[in-house]
Design a protein around this motif. Structure first.
Motif, PDB file in Angstrom:
ATOM      1  N   LEU A 562       0.829  -1.211   0.000  1.00 35.60           N
ATOM      2  CA  LEU A 562       0.000   0.000   0.000  1.00 35.60           C
ATOM      3  C   LEU A 562       0.864   1.261   0.000  1.00 35.60           C
ATOM      4  O   LEU A 562       0.539   2.249  -0.661  1.00 35.60           O
ATOM      5  CB  LEU A 562      -0.935  -0.005   1.213  1.00 35.60           C
ATOM      6  CG  LEU A 562      -1.917   1.166   1.315  1.00 35.60           C
ATOM      7  CD1 LEU A 562      -2.758   1.277   0.052  1.00 35.60           C
ATOM      8  CD2 LEU A 562      -2.816   1.000   2.535  1.00 35.60           C
ATOM      9  N   GLN A 565       2.015   1.858  -3.481  1.00 35.27           N
ATOM     10  CA  GLN A 565       0.930   2.413  -4.299  1.00 35.27           C
ATOM     11  C   GLN A 565       0.747   3.900  -4.046  1.00 35.27           C
ATOM     12  O   GLN A 565       0.507   4.687  -4.980  1.00 35.27           O
ATOM     13  CB  GLN A 565      -0.374   1.660  -3.994  1.00 35.27           C
ATOM     14  CG  GLN A 565      -0.393   0.234  -4.483  1.00 35.27           C
ATOM     15  CD  GLN A 565      -1.725  -0.446  -4.180  1.00 35.27           C
ATOM     16  OE1 GLN A 565      -2.670   0.195  -3.736  1.00 35.27           O
ATOM     17  NE2 GLN A 565      -1.789  -1.761  -4.422  1.00 35.27           N
ATOM     18  N   VAL A 566       0.860   4.302  -2.770  1.00 33.78           N
ATOM     19  CA  VAL A 566       0.727   5.730  -2.425  1.00 33.78           C
ATOM     20  C   VAL A 566       1.813   6.554  -3.123  1.00 33.78           C
ATOM     21  O   VAL A 566       1.539   7.569  -3.770  1.00 33.78           O
ATOM     22  CB  VAL A 566       0.778   5.930  -0.901  1.00 33.78           C
ATOM     23  CG1 VAL A 566       0.852   7.431  -0.568  1.00 33.78           C
ATOM     24  CG2 VAL A 566      -0.434   5.315  -0.231  1.00 33.78           C
ATOM     25  N   LYS A 592      -7.667   4.449  -8.446  1.00 27.79           N
ATOM     26  CA  LYS A 592      -6.545   4.041  -7.615  1.00 27.79           C
ATOM     27  C   LYS A 592      -6.399   4.957  -6.406  1.00 27.79           C
ATOM     28  O   LYS A 592      -6.207   4.508  -5.274  1.00 27.79           O
ATOM     29  CB  LYS A 592      -5.270   4.056  -8.453  1.00 27.79           C
ATOM     30  CG  LYS A 592      -4.076   3.411  -7.765  1.00 27.79           C
ATOM     31  CD  LYS A 592      -2.896   3.347  -8.714  1.00 27.79           C
ATOM     32  CE  LYS A 592      -1.706   2.642  -8.061  1.00 27.79           C
ATOM     33  NZ  LYS A 592      -0.538   2.591  -8.972  1.00 27.79           N
ATOM     34  N   ILE A 596      -6.879   3.897  -2.496  1.00 24.91           N
ATOM     35  CA  ILE A 596      -5.782   4.061  -1.528  1.00 24.91           C
ATOM     36  C   ILE A 596      -6.284   4.750  -0.268  1.00 24.91           C
ATOM     37  O   ILE A 596      -5.982   4.337   0.859  1.00 24.91           O
ATOM     38  CB  ILE A 596      -4.633   4.858  -2.174  1.00 24.91           C
ATOM     39  CG1 ILE A 596      -3.911   3.983  -3.210  1.00 24.91           C
ATOM     40  CG2 ILE A 596      -3.654   5.347  -1.126  1.00 24.91           C
ATOM     41  CD1 ILE A 596      -2.876   4.730  -4.026  1.00 24.91           C
TER      42      ILE A 596
END
Length: 604
Positions: A562, A565-566, A592, A596
């Motif tokens: 995660l 992804q951030v 997305k 998140i």
């Protein structure tokens, strides 16, 4: 009473926030793309009163003029709006792409920024380069000798008059004179013209190239051109100095050569740099005379006329009447205040809307300003709108002049019943009575009467509600103290509202997505995620970076997947704000980012 004041304070604070959100700070250009050597204008506009304006750092662009500041004010039905604009005249210096970075300004304590602008620059040539001249044999650049070049190349500030009255308009032209070839130029300093209200003259014919002409000065002929022309209005009396305009010029200076080929083709040349600046010019400003100054004088200087016209001569009570006042002439017309109008006491008057039709030229500022008043007569009768007295000072005759408009007889008939407003016969015309509020008619028909002791005020419900009052007050007091205690923890409040703030930015991003506005879409997604992480992780906005974000998320047991992804989404939005992104769709980026934020909310 304390609870009432508390609620009123919250409402006023909310209204202030809504008002602040209406302020917009934008940037725009009048041409895109442009060619090398072309001039174009960039305008920064804000619909409010701003301060601490910080222009962008110009890269690949040459500033020819600016900052040029203009202000407009409009008042409609008592609501006044102010707009300010700051403009620059720029020139592209190299082929490719040029960027105008963001400018910043402060409005009501809030810092606003504009979006950067990408300028496409096509092949061209510098504006001041003489295409008819050939390159010399030696193309090296050296510093020019000031004494040798001063008589052949100089800049002069030319004013049409140097002795004026306060408020009287004059024109200054910064003119370059040359007897040698100019290869290139750079504007180093534009005078700030302190002590003058100023307005640049923008001639459409001069936006593409400088207009050269032959002029004789001190017995010698020069090629001359006006670099900048400005209309000035002195703001106070005394001696006011017009500061120099400074430029760096690249010129072709002939040199002696014994080469027979150089002599045959016109000699050899050196390209040299030469710094030129105009001499300061002192303007002697006389104060306006006190003798003969009329009471109706409000600062107008020049030559003016005035006319007034109502849009109707007969109407009914409570119907609107538009009263137009037009001031026409030449002078400081843009600095005029609201004209002095006298309407009957029975007429309700609103602030006027102002419309300008003004031109600026070397002869000065001239045109017209129209004040459109909305007035409403409140009851019937015959009324007179008195003439308007408008006074100005004429510097040509050194005298004050007063002009007047016509007077008008206005007939007001009785208003229709639907207007719900009337005047009592025989009463003072100032006393306007509102039916169904001030006067109750005698009630007709069957009236319901109650015996003493049978009404609501002695019933059980009445006493129950009377006793409930203190209970509600105590409950409201405890609720208020609880909210104060909760809101005192700033970190917790920001943490709780992080999701809501991010949702607003994502909602705006979705609107930009539907409108196919790519730059604004990525801007909203970027701000939404950065603002969310700042509030959720309790990190100041200025300290947000990849390392701090990753460390804070890791400390809160957020998984590496995660976190990656951030960071990837933030990098993508940052890159997409300045360059197109093709490997992923905007809808995927939106989904997305939304996912998140939801995942972080579930984990923290």
């Amino acid at each position: 009473m304390k609870l009432k004041n508390f609620i009123l304070t919250i409402l006023l604070f909310s209204a202030g926030l809504l008002h602040a959100q209406e302020v917009k700070f934008t940037a725009g250009v009048n041409r895109n793309p442009v060619s090398v050597g072309d001039q174009f204008e960039v305008v920064f506009s804000v619909n409010g009163n701003g301060e601490n304006f910080i222009p962008p750092l110009w890269k690949g662009l040459q500033v020819l003029s600016g900052p040029n500041v203009s202000t407009s004010m409009e008042s409609i039905n008592g609501k006044t709006t102010v707009s300010n604009s700051i403009s620059y005249i720029l020139m592209a210096t190299s082929e490719g792409e040029a960027f105008i970075p963001a400018a910043t300004i402060t409005v009501n304590g809030n810092r606003l920024t504009t979006n950067p602008i990408k300028i496409k620059v096509t092949k061209g040539r510098p504006l001041q380069r003489n295409s008819g001249q050939q390159n010399g044999a030696d193309n090296s650049i050296i510093e020019g000798n000031t004494a040798d070049l001063a008589k052949s190349l100089f800049i002069k500030a030319v004013v049409d008059k140097s002795n004026v009255y306060q408020g009287e308009q004059l024109t200054v032209s910064f003119r370059i004179y040359t007897r040698i070839g100019i290869e290139d130029s750079r504007l180093d300093k534009v005078p700030d013209l302190t002590g003058f209200w100023n307005q640049d003259i923008k001639n459409p014919q001069q936006q593409q190239q400088v207009q050269w002409h032959v002029e004789t000065y001190k017995g010698l002929k020069y090629n001359a051109a006006d670099l900048k022309q400005t209309i000035l209005f002195p703001e106070h009396s005394g001696n006011i100095t017009i500061d120099p305009l400074e430029m760096t010029l690249l010129v072709r200076q002939p040199v002696q050569s014994h080469d027979i080929m150089d002599q045959f083709f016109g000699g050899a040349f050196k390209e040299v740099k030469y710094k030129a600046k105009s001499a300061p010019v002192v303007i002697h400003v006389k104060p306006l005379p006190d003798a003969g100054k009329p009471d109706s004088f409000a600062g107008a200087v020049g030559r003016f006329s005035i006319e007034a016209n109502p849009d109707k001569m007969a109407l009914k009570a409570n119907e609107p009447l538009n009263y137009k006042v037009k001031v026409t002439g030449a002078g400081n017309i843009k600095l005029l205040k609201t004209v002095n109008t006298e309407f009957p006491a029975d007429f309700e008057k609103y602030d006027p809307t102002i419309t300008d039709d003004i031109t600026e030229s070397v002869s000065g500022v001239e045109g017209s300003r129209v004040y459109n008043y909305l007035v409403i007569p409140r009851h019937e009768g015959e009324f007179t709108i008195n003439p308007i007295r408008f006074s100005y000072f004429n510097p040509s005759t050194n005298k004050y002049v007063t002009v007047t408009s016509k007077s008008f007889k206005i007939k007001v008939d009785k208003g229709v019943a639907g207007n719900n407003v009337t005047a009592l016969a025989g009463a003072d015309k100032q006393d306007v009575k509102v039916l169904d509020k001030d006067i109750r008619y005698i009630k007709t028909g069957n009236a319901s009467l109650n015996r003493p002791g049978e009404g609501f005020f002695v019933s059980a419900l009445y006493y129950l509600l009377l006793a409930a009052g203190p209970v509600f007050c105590i409950a409201a007091y405890n609720y208020r103290n609880r909210m104060i205690k909760l809101n005192s923890d700033v970190v917790m409040v920001k943490n709780k509202r992080a999701g809501k703030v991010a949702a607003k930015h994502l909602a705006s991003a979705q609107q930009q997505l539907q409108a196919n506005n790519t730059a604004a879409f990525y801007e909203d997604v970027f701000k939404g995620m950065y603002g969310y992480l700042s509030d959720k992780l309790n990190i100041p906005y200025a300290n947000l970076d990849r390392e701090n974000i990753g460390s804070a998320l890791n400390a809160r047991s957020v998984g590496d997947e995660l976190i990656n992804q951030v960071l990837e989404t933030l990098d993508l939005c940052e890159m997409a704000r300045y360059a197109p992104v093709t490997h992923i769709s905007k809808q995927e980026v939106f989904n997305k980012a939304k996912g998140i934020i939801n995942d972080i909310e579930n984990k923290i």
